[in-house]
Design a protein around this motif. Structure first.
Motif, short mmCIF file in Angstrom:
data_model
loop_
_atom_site.label_atom_id
_atom_site.label_comp_id
_atom_site.label_asym_id
_atom_site.label_seq_id
_atom_site.Cartn_x
_atom_site.Cartn_y
_atom_site.Cartn_z
N LEU A 161 0.83 -1.21 0.00
CA LEU A 161 0.00 0.00 0.00
C LEU A 161 0.87 1.26 0.00
CD1 LEU A 161 -2.84 1.27 0.23
CD2 LEU A 161 -2.59 1.11 2.71
N LEU A 162 1.94 1.25 0.78
CA LEU A 162 2.79 2.43 0.92
C LEU A 162 3.62 2.72 -0.32
CD1 LEU A 162 3.95 1.98 4.62
CD2 LEU A 162 2.21 3.52 3.73
N LEU A 163 3.68 1.78 -1.25
CA LEU A 163 4.38 2.05 -2.51
C LEU A 163 3.68 3.15 -3.30
CD1 LEU A 163 5.29 -1.56 -3.69
CD2 LEU A 163 6.91 0.25 -3.08
N GLN A 164 2.46 3.47 -2.93
CA GLN A 164 1.74 4.56 -3.60
C GLN A 164 2.46 5.90 -3.46
OE1 GLN A 164 -2.56 4.68 -2.89
NE2 GLN A 164 -2.49 2.56 -2.22
N ASP A 165 3.30 6.02 -2.45
CA ASP A 165 4.03 7.27 -2.26
C ASP A 165 4.98 7.57 -3.42
OD1 ASP A 165 2.84 7.94 0.14
OD2 ASP A 165 4.35 6.93 1.36
N ILE A 166 5.36 6.54 -4.17
CA ILE A 166 6.25 6.76 -5.32
C ILE A 166 5.56 6.35 -6.62
CG2 ILE A 166 8.45 6.65 -4.09
CD1 ILE A 166 8.62 3.69 -4.84
N SER A 167 4.23 6.31 -6.60
CA SER A 167 3.50 5.87 -7.79
C SER A 167 3.69 6.80 -8.98
CB SER A 167 2.00 5.75 -7.47
OG SER A 167 1.46 7.02 -7.11
N GLY A 168 4.01 8.06 -8.73
CA GLY A 168 4.18 9.00 -9.82
C GLY A 168 5.38 8.71 -10.69
N SER A 169 6.43 8.12 -10.11
CA SER A 169 7.66 7.84 -10.86
C SER A 169 7.92 6.35 -11.08
CB SER A 169 8.87 8.44 -10.14
OG SER A 169 9.02 7.85 -8.84
N LEU A 170 7.32 5.50 -10.27
CA LEU A 170 7.62 4.06 -10.32
C LEU A 170 7.13 3.43 -11.62
CD1 LEU A 170 8.88 1.77 -8.64
CD2 LEU A 170 6.59 1.28 -7.75
N ARG A 171 8.06 2.78 -12.31
CA ARG A 171 7.74 2.13 -13.57
C ARG A 171 7.93 0.61 -13.52
NH1 ARG A 171 6.03 6.42 -13.68
NH2 ARG A 171 6.19 8.05 -15.28
N GLN A 172 8.89 0.14 -12.75
CA GLN A 172 9.20 -1.29 -12.69
C GLN A 172 9.19 -1.77 -11.24
OE1 GLN A 172 13.05 -1.40 -14.55
NE2 GLN A 172 12.26 -0.98 -16.59
N LEU A 173 8.49 -2.87 -11.01
CA LEU A 173 8.37 -3.40 -9.65
C LEU A 173 8.45 -4.93 -9.68
CD1 LEU A 173 7.70 -3.09 -6.60
CD2 LEU A 173 5.28 -3.18 -7.25
N GLN A 174 9.26 -5.47 -8.78
CA GLN A 174 9.31 -6.92 -8.58
C GLN A 174 8.98 -7.23 -7.14
OE1 GLN A 174 12.76 -9.09 -10.00
NE2 GLN A 174 12.50 -10.71 -8.48
N VAL A 175 8.01 -8.10 -6.93
CA VAL A 175 7.63 -8.57 -5.60
C VAL A 175 7.69 -10.09 -5.64
CG1 VAL A 175 5.86 -8.57 -3.80
CG2 VAL A 175 6.12 -6.58 -5.30
N SER A 176 8.65 -10.68 -4.97
CA SER A 176 8.84 -12.13 -5.07
C SER A 176 9.41 -12.70 -3.78
CB SER A 176 9.77 -12.47 -6.24
OG SER A 176 10.99 -11.75 -6.16
N SER A 177 9.01 -13.94 -3.49
CA SER A 177 9.51 -14.69 -2.32
C SER A 177 9.30 -13.92 -1.02
CB SER A 177 10.99 -15.04 -2.51
OG SER A 177 11.17 -15.84 -3.65
N ASN A 178 8.14 -13.27 -0.90
CA ASN A 178 7.79 -12.56 0.33
C ASN A 178 6.58 -13.26 0.96
OD1 ASN A 178 9.75 -10.39 -0.07
ND2 ASN A 178 8.42 -9.75 -1.75
N LYS A 179 6.80 -13.91 2.08
CA LYS A 179 5.79 -14.78 2.67
C LYS A 179 4.60 -14.03 3.25
CE LYS A 179 9.16 -18.39 3.80
NZ LYS A 179 9.75 -19.21 4.89
N LYS A 180 4.75 -12.76 3.57
CA LYS A 180 3.67 -12.04 4.25
C LYS A 180 2.75 -11.28 3.30
CE LYS A 180 5.95 -11.50 8.74
NZ LYS A 180 6.31 -10.55 9.81
N VAL A 181 3.04 -11.27 2.02
CA VAL A 181 2.19 -10.57 1.06
C VAL A 181 1.02 -11.47 0.69
CG1 VAL A 181 2.05 -9.57 -1.25
CG2 VAL A 181 4.10 -9.21 0.16
N THR A 182 -0.19 -10.97 0.86
CA THR A 182 -1.40 -11.74 0.59
C THR A 182 -2.15 -11.16 -0.61
OG1 THR A 182 -2.92 -10.44 1.98
CG2 THR A 182 -1.56 -12.12 3.08
N ASP A 183 -3.33 -11.69 -0.85
CA ASP A 183 -4.19 -11.19 -1.93
C ASP A 183 -4.45 -9.69 -1.78
OD1 ASP A 183 -4.67 -14.02 -1.19
OD2 ASP A 183 -6.00 -14.02 -2.93
N LYS A 184 -4.69 -9.26 -0.55
CA LYS A 184 -4.95 -7.85 -0.29
C LYS A 184 -3.78 -6.99 -0.72
CE LYS A 184 -6.20 -4.67 3.44
NZ LYS A 184 -6.50 -4.56 4.92
N GLY A 185 -2.59 -7.47 -0.47
CA GLY A 185 -1.40 -6.72 -0.85
C GLY A 185 -1.28 -6.54 -2.35
#
Length: 231
Positions: A161-185
């Motif tokens: 959710l807090l990644l929204q703070d850089i949503s204006g510039s963020l172009r590439q994102l990788q989210v992998s092998s993170n056990k606490k990230v759920t559907d909501k995330g």
């Protein structure tokens, strides 16, 4: 610290002063942790020494990680958001790349002098101890183009959710092998409307992978989404 060949006198003074400030903070931190651990040790029954020792080490690591993720408002005023965010990533075990640079920076001691006007562009937080409290460092960073969050034990839905703070510039994102990230995330990522590349993989707490993938593709039509676990 041995000066590098070509260091100016001003650079050497800056390195020495920076190491002194950092060392002083570390000493204060460890005194605080030591006091807390001594107090907790007295409450552990003698028959559980091994278990108590393990719990103390675990508690110490978690406390240290929380300290490394703390946000320093005074330092923000002194060095600015890009430098402060870079320091946070490096202290927690990651690496950064400045705008216009070809190489990654991974050693805290090789940060440029504080008066350098450099913009943070890329973050690689592979197996870092970054946590949601530390994501406050993203505020006011306007040039971060890519973020990699791989194998981070504390990264959770709040972080997404807090990644929204850089949503204006963020172009590439990788989210992998993170056990606490759920559907909501993952659904929280639909707010990153300027993404062009999204790489998802090995998120065991996500239950409805196909549904999440469909929501992301609908919300981010201009983003190339690669979710390795979706057939």
């Amino acid at each position: 610290m041995t000066p590098h060949r070509g260091d100016s006198g001003a650079d050497i003074i800056w390195i020495v002063e920076t190491e002194k400030i950092f060392s002083d903070k570390i000493r204060i931190m460890f005194r605080t942790v030591s006091t807390i651990l001594k107090g907790s040790a007295s409450a552990i029954p003698k028959g559980n020494i091994a278990i108590g020792s393990y719990l103390q080490r675990r508690y110490f690591i978690q406390l240290l990680d929380r300290i490394l993720n703390s946000f320093d408002k005074e330092r923000l005023q002194s060095v600015g958001p890009d430098r402060l965010c870079a320091e946070w990533v490096l202290k927690t075990g990651g690496r950064v790349r400045w705008a216009g640079a070809n190489h990654w920076l991974q050693d805290f001691n090789f940060l440029p002098p504080e008066d350098f006007d450099m913009k943070l562009q890329d973050i690689d937080a592979t197996e870092c101890s970054v946590m949601s409290s530390g994501f406050k460092h993203f505020q006011d960073c306007q040039h971060i183009r890519s973020v990699k969050l791989h194998g981070c034990k504390y990264v959770d839905d709040v972080c997404m959710l807090l990644l929204q703070d850089i949503s204006g510039s963020l172009r590439q994102l990788q989210v992998s092998s993170n056990k606490k990230v759920t559907d909501k995330g993952l659904v929280n990522l639909t707010k990153l409307v300027h993404l062009t590349d999204l790489h998802l993989k090995d998120l065991p707490s996500v239950q409805n992978k196909q549904e999440c993938y469909q929501q992301l593709t609908k919300a981010l039509p201009n983003c190339d989404i690669m979710y390795m676990d979706v057939k």
